[in-house]
Design a protein around this motif. Structure first.
Motif, PDB file in Angstrom:
ATOM      1  N   THR A  22      39.905  38.559  38.339  1.00 50.46           N
ATOM      2  CA  THR A  22      40.447  38.819  40.004  1.00 50.46           C
ATOM      3  C   THR A  22      39.731  39.926  40.590  1.00 50.46           C
ATOM      4  O   THR A  22      39.568  41.081  39.747  1.00 50.46           O
ATOM      5  N   GLN A  23      39.771  39.989  41.674  1.00 54.66           N
ATOM      6  CA  GLN A  23      39.081  40.997  42.178  1.00 54.66           C
ATOM      7  C   GLN A  23      39.906  42.517  42.132  1.00 54.66           C
ATOM      8  O   GLN A  23      41.267  42.025  42.423  1.00 54.66           O
ATOM      9  N   LYS A  24      39.671  43.572  42.356  1.00 56.25           N
ATOM     10  CA  LYS A  24      40.478  44.690  42.227  1.00 56.25           C
ATOM     11  C   LYS A  24      40.544  45.183  43.526  1.00 56.25           C
ATOM     12  O   LYS A  24      39.418  45.221  44.443  1.00 56.25           O
ATOM     13  N   CYS A  25      41.583  45.968  43.953  1.00 60.70           N
ATOM     14  CA  CYS A  25      41.800  46.495  45.145  1.00 60.70           C
ATOM     15  C   CYS A  25      42.692  47.797  44.891  1.00 60.70           C
ATOM     16  O   CYS A  25      42.968  47.956  43.884  1.00 60.70           O
ATOM     17  N   LEU A  28      41.173  50.574  42.467  1.00 62.41           N
ATOM     18  CA  LEU A  28      41.399  49.778  41.273  1.00 62.41           C
ATOM     19  C   LEU A  28      42.600  49.788  40.722  1.00 62.41           C
ATOM     20  O   LEU A  28      42.648  49.469  39.541  1.00 62.41           O
ATOM     21  N   ARG A  29      43.688  50.068  41.460  1.00 61.98           N
ATOM     22  CA  ARG A  29      45.155  50.189  41.000  1.00 61.98           C
ATOM     23  C   ARG A  29      45.729  48.675  41.049  1.00 61.98           C
ATOM     24  O   ARG A  29      46.713  48.296  40.541  1.00 61.98           O
ATOM     25  N   ARG A  31      45.491  44.032  42.253  1.00 68.60           N
ATOM     26  CA  ARG A  31      44.479  42.789  42.032  1.00 68.60           C
ATOM     27  C   ARG A  31      44.800  41.998  43.479  1.00 68.60           C
ATOM     28  O   ARG A  31      46.107  41.962  43.662  1.00 68.60           O
ATOM     29  N   CYS A  32      43.720  41.290  43.799  1.00 72.97           N
ATOM     30  CA  CYS A  32      43.655  40.441  44.780  1.00 72.97           C
ATOM     31  C   CYS A  32      44.266  39.066  44.294  1.00 72.97           C
ATOM     32  O   CYS A  32      43.703  38.557  43.441  1.00 72.97           O
ATOM     33  N   GLU A  40      55.544  43.743  41.125  1.00 75.25           N
ATOM     34  CA  GLU A  40      54.383  44.262  42.064  1.00 75.25           C
ATOM     35  C   GLU A  40      54.914  44.151  43.708  1.00 75.25           C
ATOM     36  O   GLU A  40      55.502  43.324  43.999  1.00 75.25           O
ATOM     37  N   CYS A  46      43.305  41.918  50.647  1.00 75.05           N
ATOM     38  CA  CYS A  46      42.039  41.727  50.505  1.00 75.05           C
ATOM     39  C   CYS A  46      40.958  41.318  51.412  1.00 75.05           C
ATOM     40  O   CYS A  46      41.473  40.624  52.275  1.00 75.05           O
ATOM     41  N   CYS A  52      46.698  42.264  48.118  1.00 68.01           N
ATOM     42  CA  CYS A  52      46.685  43.216  47.167  1.00 68.01           C
ATOM     43  C   CYS A  52      47.967  43.650  46.471  1.00 68.01           C
ATOM     44  O   CYS A  52      48.769  44.124  46.939  1.00 68.01           O
ATOM     45  N   VAL A  54      50.036  45.464  44.133  1.00 70.73           N
ATOM     46  CA  VAL A  54      50.235  46.817  43.286  1.00 70.73           C
ATOM     47  C   VAL A  54      51.652  47.051  42.760  1.00 70.73           C
ATOM     48  O   VAL A  54      52.343  46.742  43.666  1.00 70.73           O
TER      49      VAL A  54
END
Length: 70
Positions: A22-25, A28-29, A31-32, A40, A46, A52, A54
């Motif tokens: 998965t793409q980080k956002c 970098l903490r 995930r998309c 979370e 994103c 996103c 977190v």
């Protein structure tokens, strides 16, 4: 030997096609994702229109309103 090489090539191809990365956002903490887990929260969106997700401990804390005079 040819069968071993064919099996190795198939495993390599499957590892590239398996969705899971998965793409980080958010520095970098996060995930998309389409849906965040229970632990979370959504902080931003994103670029691929996913949320996103977190963990709350990585989100900036809101500062309470301070009473400042003019």
């Amino acid at each position: 030997m040819k069968l071993l090489l064919l099996a190795l090539a198939a495993l390599l191809l499957l590892s590239q096609l398996t969705p899971g990365g998965t793409q980080k956002c958010w520095n970098l903490r996060g995930r998309c994702r389409h849906k965040c887990s229970k632990k979370e929260r959504i902080y931003v969106y994103c670029t691929n229109n996913k949320m996103c997700c977190v963990k709350p401990k990585y989100q900036p804390r809101e500062k309470p309103w301070s009473l400042r005079g003019p």
